[in-house]
Enzyme design. Sequence first.
Site, mmCIF file in Angstrom:
data_model
loop_
_atom_site.group_PDB
_atom_site.id
_atom_site.type_symbol
_atom_site.label_atom_id
_atom_site.label_comp_id
_atom_site.label_asym_id
_atom_site.label_seq_id
_atom_site.Cartn_x
_atom_site.Cartn_y
_atom_site.Cartn_z
ATOM 1 N N HIS A 1 4.310 -25.077 -35.881
ATOM 2 C CA HIS A 1 4.796 -24.317 -34.732
ATOM 3 C C HIS A 1 3.812 -24.296 -33.560
ATOM 4 O O HIS A 1 3.429 -23.249 -33.064
ATOM 5 C CB HIS A 1 5.161 -22.884 -35.151
ATOM 6 C CG HIS A 1 6.156 -22.830 -36.262
ATOM 7 N ND1 HIS A 1 6.531 -21.651 -36.860
ATOM 8 C CD2 HIS A 1 6.836 -23.812 -36.918
ATOM 9 C CE1 HIS A 1 7.408 -21.908 -37.826
ATOM 10 N NE2 HIS A 1 7.602 -23.227 -37.868
ATOM 11 N N TYR B 1 12.753 -19.840 -45.941
ATOM 12 C CA TYR B 1 12.952 -21.097 -46.657
ATOM 13 C C TYR B 1 13.138 -20.883 -48.159
ATOM 14 O O TYR B 1 13.731 -21.724 -48.829
ATOM 15 C CB TYR B 1 11.774 -22.042 -46.396
ATOM 16 C CG TYR B 1 11.742 -22.550 -44.975
ATOM 17 C CD1 TYR B 1 12.716 -23.436 -44.507
ATOM 18 C CD2 TYR B 1 10.762 -22.136 -44.084
ATOM 19 C CE1 TYR B 1 12.696 -23.899 -43.199
ATOM 20 C CE2 TYR B 1 10.737 -22.596 -42.776
ATOM 21 C CZ TYR B 1 11.701 -23.474 -42.342
ATOM 22 O OH TYR B 1 11.693 -23.922 -41.046
#
Length: 374
Positions: free
Chosen positions: A154, A269
């Site tokens: 990120h 996730y």
Amino acid sequence: MKKKTWFGTAALTLGSCALLFSVSSNTLAQNLPEFTLETINSEISMPWGMVWLPEGDMLVTDRNGEIFRVSNGQIGDPLGGVPEVHTNGQGGLLDIVLHPDYAANGWIYLSYASEEGEGEGSNTAIIRARLDGNSLTDHETLYKGAENSMRGQHYGGRMIFDNEGYLYFSIGDRGDHFTNVQDLSRDGGKIYRLNADGSVPADNPFVNQDGARAAIWSYGHRNPQGIDINPVTGQVWASEHGPRGGDEINIAEAGKNYGWPYVGYGINYNGEPLAEATQGEGMEQPIWYWNPSIAVAGIAFVTSDRYPALQNHLLVGALRATKLELLEIHDDRVLRRTDLLTDIGRVRAVRQGPDGYVYLGIEGEGIKRLVPSN
């Protein structure tokens, strides 16, 4: 070209259902030409950003840390003078743009993972430099995210100049969303606005707020991986890479909070809940989201006469879904989505070139050009 009739959970949830069906008798999707991809160069393995010099050559960043000059589809030695890049997971050499008046001043802007500054690891840096022969010179650091982190995710890094000459860029949450994103004194999870020389515009929304980073334009973002200017409205549009579900398209407006990590449409996730809600007081809603995730990346508005049916609509690259999508746009609304091309590889970058063609940077495939086939 493969087409789907599913409009996506986002259209129904965001109240677009009536609009979608009201335009079904005269839709753009029903009148699209077929498209093919023409390979420009397949030697660049991890293309992340691309831009065109006035003479027509293309500069392409490879996330592994090199910039290649592409001339008539051929590349030579990578450019010299590229800053030292920390290749770390999703980090590396990222985007590249030219100053709007490049022909007069020669400034090239780069974003990359830099180890300069406090702490181990790296964070996103924005620099500018000039091209002298086959090497970058006159380096100036305009912004460096802090603090550094060993986390490999990120970095954001997308850049765009708007019609008034302001530079916008993104820094993702760096994998530490509960610490960085909602805190205006910290970098990460933000879109920023600078003057072209790196100074902060006097009308930035937090320029007079004690403790806030003056360069921040908007916040509450997870990992903006695409950014472009709407040619009709002049607004900044950004794609946001979500977790497992919840990829978004947002219109990034001054001082607005886009909710991450407290508001979102995805899950973690591991399958567990992540965001607390899908809406929150004082937090903006996306104008579009995908669930399940397509791993949204680069975006580009089409303005070229080479694609009359696509003009002023948005092309979206997808990593996990390995496709190029079309979002039909009207004002600040998405009317529907259509798959233009599927199974084409991980589409990282989408840019319209000065020749009017749209170019894709595809991981492991290189640079390809979108060509109407009829």
